[in-house]
Design a protein around this motif. Structure first.
Motif, short mmCIF file in Angstrom:
data_model
loop_
_atom_site.label_atom_id
_atom_site.label_comp_id
_atom_site.label_asym_id
_atom_site.label_seq_id
_atom_site.Cartn_x
_atom_site.Cartn_y
_atom_site.Cartn_z
N LEU A 1 3.08 18.16 10.76
CA LEU A 1 2.74 16.81 11.25
C LEU A 1 1.30 16.73 11.75
O LEU A 1 0.62 15.74 11.53
N ALA A 2 0.87 17.78 12.40
CA ALA A 2 -0.45 17.73 13.05
C ALA A 2 -1.55 17.35 12.07
O ALA A 2 -2.48 16.63 12.42
N THR A 3 -1.47 17.83 10.82
CA THR A 3 -2.56 17.49 9.89
C THR A 3 -2.20 16.32 8.97
O THR A 3 -3.08 15.60 8.53
N THR A 4 -0.90 16.10 8.67
CA THR A 4 -0.58 15.05 7.69
C THR A 4 -0.36 13.68 8.34
O THR A 4 -0.65 12.65 7.74
N LEU A 5 0.14 13.67 9.58
CA LEU A 5 0.43 12.37 10.19
C LEU A 5 -0.84 11.54 10.47
O LEU A 5 -0.84 10.34 10.25
N PRO A 6 -1.93 12.17 10.97
CA PRO A 6 -3.12 11.35 11.23
C PRO A 6 -3.60 10.59 9.99
O PRO A 6 -4.10 9.47 10.10
N THR A 7 -3.44 11.19 8.79
CA THR A 7 -3.88 10.49 7.57
C THR A 7 -3.02 9.24 7.37
O THR A 7 -3.53 8.16 7.03
N VAL A 8 -1.71 9.39 7.58
CA VAL A 8 -0.81 8.23 7.44
C VAL A 8 -1.25 7.13 8.41
O VAL A 8 -1.40 5.97 8.05
N LYS A 9 -1.47 7.54 9.64
CA LYS A 9 -1.84 6.58 10.69
C LYS A 9 -3.15 5.89 10.32
O LYS A 9 -3.29 4.66 10.46
N ILE B 1 0.89 -1.18 0.00
CA ILE B 1 0.00 0.00 0.00
C ILE B 1 0.92 1.22 0.00
O ILE B 1 1.66 1.42 0.97
N THR B 2 0.88 2.03 -1.05
CA THR B 2 1.76 3.21 -1.06
C THR B 2 1.09 4.34 -0.28
O THR B 2 -0.11 4.60 -0.44
N VAL B 3 1.89 4.98 0.57
CA VAL B 3 1.33 6.03 1.45
C VAL B 3 2.22 7.27 1.35
O VAL B 3 3.45 7.16 1.45
N ARG B 4 1.60 8.44 1.19
CA ARG B 4 2.37 9.68 1.16
C ARG B 4 2.97 9.93 2.53
O ARG B 4 2.26 9.87 3.54
N PRO B 5 4.29 10.22 2.60
CA PRO B 5 4.89 10.45 3.92
C PRO B 5 4.34 11.72 4.57
O PRO B 5 3.87 12.61 3.86
N PRO B 6 4.39 11.78 5.90
CA PRO B 6 3.90 13.00 6.57
C PRO B 6 4.82 14.18 6.25
O PRO B 6 5.99 13.98 5.94
#
Length: 1446
Positions: free
Chosen positions: A957-965, A947-952
């Motif tokens: 981090l506050a908005t991009t990391l939750p999507t990764v998680k 599954i390819t995932v865009r890095p945070p």
């Protein structure tokens, strides 16, 4: 309190304080007006309605009695008001008896102290004609255009339509705007038709001079010592008295100089009949008079205008236009005035914007030549030649020149002399502007006729000492004074300092603006105070005049035979229907008007209907007053069409018979003739606002607003009211200047009270109420508000208000009825209906894959992993990938063998370090690059599901990391593969603040992996096994992962290979994100399958070097390239100016440049991109778009063969009803749609009805369904809406071909067979994507696509950078990004509301103005409207302003 205020307060008491949502505003906006806006103006352009400036601060609007410091005189005013009348003089007396009966009425702060009450709202707009009554070809005045359109429309509706195939189609007609049905109970005029009113004959006077110049010659030679004009300075001292002898001799000198001493190229500059501009300040009547008569003697035509102070004076451009159209080349002025004008570098006066080139001539004595002995001017008898031109500004802001002939000028002086009983050598004080209107007629023309002595009182003196005119009347024992209501108000405020003034010498106090709704209260209040100082009640003489007809009526004192004055208390509601009814019950909404006396001697007057043919009115009907006499203006200079309409009106009886063979002049005054043949004026055409068929007068609305405790909020009573046309009706706009010390809450409260007062008294809604900082409205010459300029600024978004309240919900009553969903026609009937109508069912397919013979080696392999191994063996060193960095150099590359070996190492790490089993899910969190591709194949080699995932984003981090998680959790990943740097980031303490880092699965970094041999590469047992998961967040905020089997993956690659003709010898350039959809496929899969070389340009690199992608395309001579809309936008915006970079780029190699998208093609962007790079060799045909979605990532793709993409225009209104109506380019409401590329080989598309799931016909709008071997096999999960999407992949038609299994794309679109042929020689079917169903807004029963509303909004103002709309509790919320100063923020509220109403028939509920960059955009360049909505509701946007429309 005075009665109008009483009425307004009573009206407000009826409303419980309604809680309106207060607009929210960012603090910084509050301080945006500079200090200078708070200093009271002291220039001559200051407010014409300023009160006594010094005392104003102390007076508030509480009843006076409670002040200990109220001056005793004011108390007397309050207790002894002789009549109850006021601002708009609404009165609430039972029985409708003239209100004079009640003596107890008081004059409140609002009326008396409101020196400011004399809102100049009208002064800025000289009275007169309505410029919109231009004639159309068939002679119907244009402003009846709307009603005639409506009539046509009604007729059309009555006509029987050809019945459509009712059983099959339910066709809803055009959305019709509601036409206001006249209320059957509305008042109608019942009186008899009026007769033409004849004035007394002009008396014969012995020795009456044959022309005005003859009179001047007579007095100048026989009475040279007689005083003619006394000028005062700002302290009130007389600085100069011009005698008749001096006036004559200086006028002669000037005439001689103008004709003989001014030359160009040895030719005289001027010839008789030429127009000359007179530019004199208000403080210099002497020079003006010399200039005026000097021009007349030289047979030149004076055009008096204002002194232009700056290049940007309100309306100055229009004056320039007038000068240009009059052919003016010379301007006369004084030395002092010339010195004050702005100069260019050369020392010459600058040419003002819009002005013709002028020569400036100073007429002070030293510049004039003595006439030669043998030179004598010709003093002719008065003729029909033009004597002078007076300018006037219409409601629309255009400036016209009204020509007055010598004969009219003489006749007018004669009529005024008779009506006012002027006698030789009388003294007159004049407070008015001597350049035009009554100030000119009485103080410059008629005075000379009668050898009178005029005391001219400059505006600047009135500002310093409002009592000056009364003091001069007293000291010069003047018999006549000419004033406006404002001057009476001002003097009331200041008069307590003067005990010894006496007005007993006055026999006439001429009130020039006696026709204004508030003049009656000024007259009454003035009489109250000054009756004890010798002012006799019968001396007050209101009069009415217009620029076109000159003086229309004057009230005569009894000794001149005038009847007693009249007063009428009229129902405001009936007036709005043009009917006169004396109000009998005790009502709040009445208008008290005073008469303006009798018509002029020698004139005939009638009242005619305002619109259309000038039919005579009935006796109880309001109409436009028309005059026929020898003393009116002749024409609008150079404008034949409107001249005919206004100066040559032929009134007719109801039977159509002309009432006279003489033409009448329309005055622009609305009124009626009352008892004793007295004329009453109730409004002006210029201030007329027709809202849903009822007429309202701007001045009356101003008066009502002023009665709402204005002293607290409105700076010097400066209020402008005008109407703007939005959605085929007039909408009332009220703009007021706010006092610097008014608080936000107070102002808002005042605004809501004004709305209620206007609603209650006028029964009409105010569309927009705006407060601007003090002193910022454009000013008319003597300080009043320049209405047309204010309106212009409002419409252009240049008013810069500090507070705005819009009420479209209450005002807009003519929206189309909400659409009722029709009972749905069954799918079977649909098909039959289509067959009967001869329409084909809408379906289309790409080329048949099985038929295509090609030497596709990769077809031998079922799995992509096998293809890679085969390539590693047969062409080990063939380069598959080149990754470029921002400098455009190769950062890393991979040949077939390198990729294979790295994949093996990753597989070993997964099995040994990660201890993963076959079928485990692995999240690949990598920046775009070769690592991502290698780890993808490593997973396939190990039998894991990648599954390819865009890095945070490290900074966010506050908005991009939750999507990764979320993706890691939802995809049930057992392991994360990433780089060392990202691994640190995922476990950092910053990350811990955003997510729970303890719950990450195993994280492996692949930076240095051991070189171990993989025991064996995993082979799936069946092609239907899962190959990878593709996760993407939709624009509506839904995270959806789809399953791609090995079979689908290979089919996808093969389809793209065929469409783009990809072979190992080809190179393609890709500037896309590699994480999902077609971007992922092109980046990671296609090169391995087809063997071509991919040049990879991560879009992120464009942020540091915009040209990197196009430079690569040029350098590698790439024929096929892919990008995203955000990349295209960056290039269009960023490269347009960088010419040095562009010189080295050559795009002539590009055959096709495809934008990878999951939305309707953005035509404007693709077109501007093509246009911009055309000069670099980019072919106009190269740019096209692709279309894919979650269920099938590649449905359309232009490819290298096949016809060019076509564009059609559809009617946006039909689209809202889910219908496609094709229209011509440029027709109203047309929307261009571009085909989304060619349908890929192996793909079949059909259009299905969104509800019945039946097939639809060609060019019908429905949901796009797709069937193809590379459809995804299902959602892995839809986070948030699992249940809704169960049938997306396994839909069947409810009728017709019910066997095929389709996937529903969730997009609306239509298929249309074109005239073009495709590669197989068949007619080509084009697929048009309209938009995502998830995003559409259901409003008023119709379906709207946000992008259409946003496009309209972005066009509304140059400072709107971006816009997004969403709905919230059925309210339409519009968020706009402001690219400009925060001062402009509030300008946008009205413009946004207007454009959405006009183009989409929707009322905007909330307008949110934010900084650039606030609207979230995903990597594909799509707006994330739901994120925005959540941010708005959670109060996270930090908006500049939020306006709640009422």
């Amino acid at each position: 309190q005075d009665v109008h205020t009483e009425a307004v307060q009573a009206a407000l008491a009826k409303y419980k304080e309604r809680k309106m949502p207060m607009p929210s505003k960012r603090r910084s906006v509050l301080v945006h007006s500079s200090v200078e806006t708070y200093t009271p103006p002291d220039t001559s352009s200051a407010s014409e309605d300023e009160g006594s400036l010094r005392r104003q601060g102390r007076i508030t609007s509480t009843p006076f009695q409670s002040h200990s410091n109220v001056e005793p005189w004011l108390n007397r005013v309050i207790q002894g008001s002789s009549t109850s009348s006021s601002a708009s003089s609404t009165s609430s007396h039972p029985g409708g008896k003239p209100a004079a009966a009640s003596n107890t009425a008081t004059v409140t702060a609002a009326a008396t102290v409101l020196a400011d009450l004399m809102v100049a709202s009208v002064r800025g707009v000289p009275r007169g004609y309505n410029s919109s009554i231009l004639e159309t070809a068939d002679g119907v005045p244009v402003n009846s255009r709307v009603s005639s359109k409506i009539q046509q429309l009604l007729n059309t509706l009555k006509r029987p339509k050809r019945p459509p195939l009712k059983e099959f189609f339910v066709d809803d007609f055009e959305e019709l705007l509601e036409v206001q049905q006249p209320d059957p109970n509305q008042p109608k005029p019942e009186g008899n038709q009026m007769n033409v009113l004849k004035g007394e004959p002009l008396g014969m006077v012995t020795n009456w001079p044959p022309s005005l110049l003859a009179a001047l010659q007579r007095w100048g030679t026989t009475q040279p010592k007689a005083p003619c004009l006394t000028a005062l300075d700002t302290t009130g001292k007389a600085i100069y008295t011009l005698t008749y002898g001096k006036l004559w001799s200086r006028s002669l000198k000037l005439a001689y100089t103008l004709l003989n001493k001014l030359t160009t190229k040895n030719e005289p500059l001027l010839k008789p009949g030429d127009r000359v501009a007179l530019v004199f300040p208000n403080s210099d009547p002497v020079m003006f008079m010399v200039a005026f008569y000097g021009c007349l003697l030289a047979e030149l035509i004076p055009v008096p205008i204002e002194v232009p102070l700056t290049r940007k004076d309100a309306g100055s451009q229009q004056i320039g236009f007038l000068l240009g159209s009059c052919g003016v080349t010379l301007a006369l002025t004084t030395d002092a005035c010339q010195k004050g004008l702005p100069k260019a570098q050369t020392g010459e006066v600058v040419t003002f914007k819009g002005w013709p080139r002028l020569m400036w001539f100073v007429i002070d004595g030293k510049h004039l030549a003595k006439p030669a002995k043998d030179w004598h001017p010709q003093v002719r008898d008065a003729s029909a030649e033009i004597a002078y031109i007076e300018y006037k500004t219409s409601k629309e802001g255009s400036t016209v020149g009204i020509t007055v002939s010598h004969a009219s000028m003489l006749a007018h002086c004669h009529a005024l002399t008779q009506a006012c009983g002027y006698s030789e050598a009388e003294t007159l004080t004049n407070v008015l502007d001597f350049k035009r209107d009554a100030g000119l007629w009485h103080g410059v023309l008629t005075s000379v006729m009668n050898r009178m002595h005029v005391i001219s009182i400059p505006y600047a003196l009135m500002k310093v000492n409002p009592l000056s005119w009364i003091q001069k009347v007293c000291s010069y024992k003047a018999r006549v004074a000419v004033v406006k209501s404002r001057d009476m108000h001002w003097s009331l405020l200041a008069q307590r300092d003067q005990r010894d003034v006496s007005l007993s010498s006055l026999r006439m106090l001429l009130v020039a603006d006696g026709a204004n709704p508030w003049s009656i209260s000024s007259c009454d209040a003035f009489l109250n105070v000054f009756q004890s100082r010798g002012l006799r009640p019968e001396v007050i003489c209101p009069c009415a005049s217009s620029s076109e007809a000159l003086t229309v009526a004057i009230r005569r004192p009894p000794e001149l035979g005038g009847p007693p004055p009249g007063k009428a208390v009229l129902s405001m509601n009936c007036l709005s229907f043009g009917v006169i009814r004396v109000d009998t019950e005790e009502k709040l909404s009445v208008l008290t008007v005073q008469d303006v006396g009798q018509i002029m001697p020698g004139a005939n007057v009638c009242v005619v209907k305002v619109d259309g043919t000038p039919y005579l009115c009935k006796a109880d009907e309001v109409g436009e007053i028309c005059v026929n006499s020898g003393a009116t203006g002749m024409a609008y200079f150079g404008l034949l069409g409107i001249t005919k309409n206004v100066f040559e009106a032929i009134p007719v009886t109801a039977a159509g018979v002309p009432v006279s063979d003489q033409p009448f002049t329309r005055t622009g005054l609305l009124g009626f003739v009352g008892p004793d043949y007295l004329v009453f004026v109730v409004g002006k055409l210029d201030g007329l606002m027709t809202v849903s068929g009822r007429r309202h007068n701007a001045d009356d609305v101003v008066a009502t607003a002023l009665a709402v405790e204005p002293m607290k909020f409105v700076y010097r009573g400066r209020i402008a009211v005008f109407s703007v046309t939005v959605l085929h009706d007039d909408r009332i706009v009220l703009v007021a200047e706010q006092r610097p010390d008014a608080s936000e809450e107070d102002s808002f409260q005042w605004m809501s009270r004004v709305l209620q007062a206007v609603d209650s008294i006028h029964q009409v809604g105010v569309y927009c109420l705006a407060l601007v900082p003090a002193n910022t409205l454009p000013k008319a010459p003597l300080g009043g508000i320049h209405i047309s300029e204010t309106k212009q600024r409002f419409l252009e978004g240049a008013l810069h208000p500090c507070n705005v309240l819009m009420c479209p919900h209450t005002c807009v009553t003519n929206l189309p009825k909400p659409r009722q969903k029709q009972p749905d026609v069954g799918p079977a009937s649909m098909i039959v209906g289509n067959l009967v109508a001869g329409k084909r069912i809408a379906q289309a397919s790409g080329r048949d894959v099985t038929q295509l013979e090609d030497n596709d080696q990769a077809r031998k392999f079922l799995y992509l992993a096998d293809v890679l191994q085969w390539r590693a063996q047969t062409t080990p060193d063939h380069p598959l990938f080149l990754l470029l960095n921002s400098k455009g150099t190769v950062a890393s590359s991979a040949s077939c063998i390198q990729l294979h070996k790295r994949a093996e190492r990753v597989a070993v790490a997964l099995l040994e370090k990660g201890r993963l089993n076959v079928g485990d899910h692995v999240a690949l969190v990598y920046p775009p690059g070769v690592d991502l591709i290698a780890t993808f194949y490593g997973c396939l080699y190990a039998g894991c599901i990648p599954i390819t995932v865009r890095p945070p984003h490290p900074q966010n981090l506050a908005t991009t990391l939750p999507t990764v998680k979320m993706i890691v959790e939802v995809s049930k990943s057992a392991c994360i593969l990433t780089t060392q740097a990202i691994m640190k980031l995922l476990k950092s303490k910053e990350a811990a603040a955003a997510v729970d880092i303890k719950t990450w699965p195993t994280i492996l970094d692949t930076d240095d992996m051991p070189k171990k041999k993989l025991a064996g590469i995993f082979r799936p047992t069946s092609p239907d096994m899962l190959a990878y998961l593709d996760f993407s967040v939709s624009t509506t905020g839904i995270l959806a992962g789809v399953k791609m089997s090995h079979a689908a993956t290979s089919a996808l690659c093969r389809s793209i290979k065929l469409q783009c003709e990809l072979y190992p010898s080809r190179q393609i350039a890709i500037c896309l994100d590699p994480y999902c959809g077609l971007g992922f496929a092109l980046w990671c899969l296609c090169s391995v399958y087809s063997g071509h070389q991919s040049i990879l340009v991560p879009p992120l690199e464009l942020e540091s070097n915009v040209s990197v992608w196009l430079s690569a395309v040029s350098q590698y001579k790439v024929r096929v390239t892919f990008c995203s809309y955000s990349v295209m936008e960056m290039c269009t915006k960023g490269l347009g100016t960088q010419t040095d970079i562009l010189r080295v780029i050559n795009l002539s190699c590009v055959r096709t440049c495809m934008v990878v998208a999951e939305e309707r093609p953005r035509i404007t962007l693709t077109q501007s991109f093509s246009k911009l790079f055309k000069d670099l060799g980019l072919s106009a045909r190269a740019v096209s778009t692709t279309f894919g979605c979650r269920v099938n990532v590649a449905i359309c793709l232009q490819g290298t063969a096949g016809p060019d993409p076509t564009t059609v225009y559809v009617d946006m209104r039909a689209l809202r009803h889910d219908r496609v109506r094709l229209v011509e380019r440029g027709s109203p409401h047309s929307l261009p749609l571009m085909e989304s590329g060619k349908i890929l080989p192996g793909v079949k598309v059909i259009i299905a009805h969104t509800e019945t799931k039946g097939p639809l016909g060609d060019s019908h709008l429905g949901e796009i369904w797709v069937s193809s071997p590379h459809n995804a096999t299902g959602y892995y999960t839809v986070y948030g809406e699992e249940a809704l999407h169960a049938d997306h992949f396994t839909a069947r038609l409810s009728f017709g071909d019910t066997q095929t299994i389709w996937a529903r794309t969730g997009y609306l679109g239509f298929l249309r067979r074109t005239e073009l042929t495709d590669a197989s020689g068949e007619r080509h079917d084009a697929l048009y994507v309209v938009g995502s169903l998830d995003e559409t807004l259901e409003l008023r029963g119709m379906r709207y696509h946000p992008i259409d509303i946003e496009t309209s909004v972005i066009r509304a103002h140059k400072s709107i950078a971006e816009c997004a709309v969403f709905t919230w509790t059925n309210l339409l919320v519009v968020v706009v990004e402001l690219e400009g100063s925060e001062q402009e923020a509030l300008d946008l509220v009205a413009l946004v509301t207007n454009v959405v109403l006009e183009e989409h028939y929707l009322i905007v509920g909330v307008v949110v103005i934010v900084d650039p960059g606030v609207i979230p955009i995903n990597s594909r360049g799509e707006k994330q409207r739901m994120h925005l909505r959540d941010g708005f509701l959670a109060d996270q946007l930090d908006p500049i302003y939020v306006a709640y429309n009422m």
